[in-house]
Design an enzyme around this catalytic site. Structure first.
Site, PDB file in Angstrom:
ATOM      1  NE  ARG A  46      -2.768  -1.245   3.706  1.00 42.89           N
ATOM      2  CZ  ARG A  46      -2.576  -2.391   4.254  1.00 42.89           C
ATOM      3  NH1 ARG A  46      -3.056  -3.336   3.495  1.00 42.89           N
ATOM      4  NH2 ARG A  46      -2.264  -2.459   5.458  1.00 42.89           N
ATOM      5  CE  LYS A 136     -13.757  10.223   2.429  1.00 47.74           C
ATOM      6  NZ  LYS A 136     -13.471   9.335   1.249  1.00 47.74           N
ATOM      7  CE  LYS A 219     -15.040  12.480  -2.103  1.00 47.25           C
ATOM      8  NZ  LYS A 219     -13.629  12.039  -2.035  1.00 47.25           N
TER       9      LYS A 219
HETATM   10  P1  13P Z   1     -14.431   7.695  -5.503  1.00 46.58           P
HETATM   11  O1  13P Z   1     -14.104   9.075  -6.352  1.00 46.58           O
HETATM   12  O2  13P Z   1     -13.748   6.435  -6.191  1.00 46.58           O
HETATM   13  O3  13P Z   1     -15.865   7.610  -5.463  1.00 46.58           O
HETATM   14  O4  13P Z   1     -13.971   8.023  -4.052  1.00 46.58           O
HETATM   15  C1  13P Z   1     -14.035   9.179  -3.717  1.00 46.58           C
HETATM   16  C2  13P Z   1     -14.123   9.000  -2.278  1.00 46.58           C
HETATM   17  O5  13P Z   1     -13.433   9.433  -1.564  1.00 46.58           O
HETATM   18  C3  13P Z   1     -15.263   8.379  -1.507  1.00 46.58           C
HETATM   19  O6  13P Z   1     -15.231   8.432  -0.178  1.00 46.58           O
END
Ligand code: 13P
Length: 339
Positions: A46, A136, A219
């Site tokens: 990773r 986030k 988001k």
């Molecule tokens: P994706 O753009 O692959 O949906 O991932 C964004 C993300 O951070 C989901 O929490």
């Protein structure tokens, strides 16, 4: 709350031409992605994959922030530089996923509540010291018969707002991510209605918790018909419905909206963002990206091929996708640039 710091960080994350790389897949998710391309998942694989991606030349012109997972923010680049420090030195803000995952919502089979509020203040203090400047938290909302329930919408909205309050108190810009999933047979209008309800509940909870909206990013999902619906909206329709829904349900003093890609193809994710930024509408916020899969899918597959050139080829795939999405920030992307 240091509102000046929060506003400055938020505006730098969505400065013209810039978006966010979501590289915060949990250990479980990243391990699955590595296994799917034939790589033995481990802490070192990773690290090695991500260190290669994050050493790409020049991507700071397209990426203002990278979201990391707890394991990754404690790891280093190949030369021993801590990853967060390597990002900051290039003018990229390190970010951190602080939720601990979406768990079964009691009494509501098939629905989820995102956890991670316990001990969050202490974790934010530590992440800020490690260089993180934003965070986030992802809530997951499923559309199906009788779903989402009122309980799912209100508990997730409440958790998002409490998370955002703690982050802001500790100097981290919260990215609020209430993702309405693309799975299902529903029409695009149903996705619109559910997204509107979820955004309404989320920003009402934010108002109640005293969230400083100019120091926050959203988001969201775009508005689509479910993956299994035979009646798919065109790219133009997706762009129009999405901007319409956001215009009516997102505070206008929010600095930026950074979409998730959610399983769209790389090109769809770029094209949709491009169309939204081309629309003859005066959006009050920056419209940008925080893509995971749509920035990394090809880069990961290429890296996994191994061999002498795969690391460099992986970096150039990532650089290409980042620059395509950067162009989409101003509506300047076109298909011929993909060649
Ligand atoms: P994706 O753009 O692959 O949906 O991932 C964004 C993300 O951070 C989901 O929490």
């Amino acid at each position: 709350m240091d509102t000046e710091l929060l506003e400055r960080t938020a505006s730098e994350l969505v400065a013209p031409g810039k978006g966010i790389l979501a590289a915060d897949e949990s250990n479980g998710t990243m391990s699955k992605r590595l296994a799917a391309v034939g790589v033995d998942p481990s802490s070192e694989t990773r690290r090695s994959y991500r260190a290669n991606l994050l050493s790409t030349d020049g991507y700071e012109s397209a990426v203002g922030g990278v979201i990391l997972f707890d394991e990754t923010i404690r790891q280093s680049m190949d030369d021993g530089t801590p990853i967060a420090e390597a990002l900051s030195s290039r003018g990229i803000h390190p970010g951190i996923k602080v939720d601990t995952g979406a768990k079964e919502l009691a009494n509501h089979p098939g629905e989820k509540i995102t956890e991670g509020l316990d001990g969050l203040r202490e974790r934010c203090v530590e992440y800020f010291k490690m260089g993180a400047r934003f965070a986030k938290w992802r809530a997951v909302i499923r559309i199906d018969e009788g779903m989402p329930s009122a309980a799912c919408v209100s508990t997730n909205a409440h958790a998002l707002a409490r998370y955002a309050a703690i982050c802001q108190e500790q100097g981290l810009v919260p990215i609020i991510e209430p993702e309405v999933l693309m799975d299902g047979t529903h029409q695009a209008q149903r996705c619109y209605d559910v997204t509107a309800e979820v955004l309404g509940a989320t920003f009402a909870a934010c108002a109640e918790q005293g969230i400083h909206i100019p120091g926050t990013l959203l988001k969201p999902n775009m508005i689509f018909a479910g993956n299994d619906c035979p009646d798919q909206a065109s790219r133009e329709e997706v762009a129009r419905l999405t901007v319409d829904c956001l215009t009516n349900h997102v505070p206008h003093d929010l600095p930026g909206i950074v979409f998730l890609s959610g399983g769209q193809s790389d090109e769809d994710a770029t094209a949709h963002l491009n169309l939204m930024n081309q629309m003859d509408v005066n959006h009050p916020w920056q419209l940008s990206y925080s893509y995971g899969r749509a920035l990394q899918a090809h880069a990961l597959r290429t890296w996994a091929e191994g061999g002498a050139d795969s690391a460099a080829a992986s970096r150039s795939m990532f650089a290409h996708r980042a620059s395509m999405n950067s162009l989409a920030r101003s509506g300047d992307w076109s298909l011929d640039l993909e060649a």
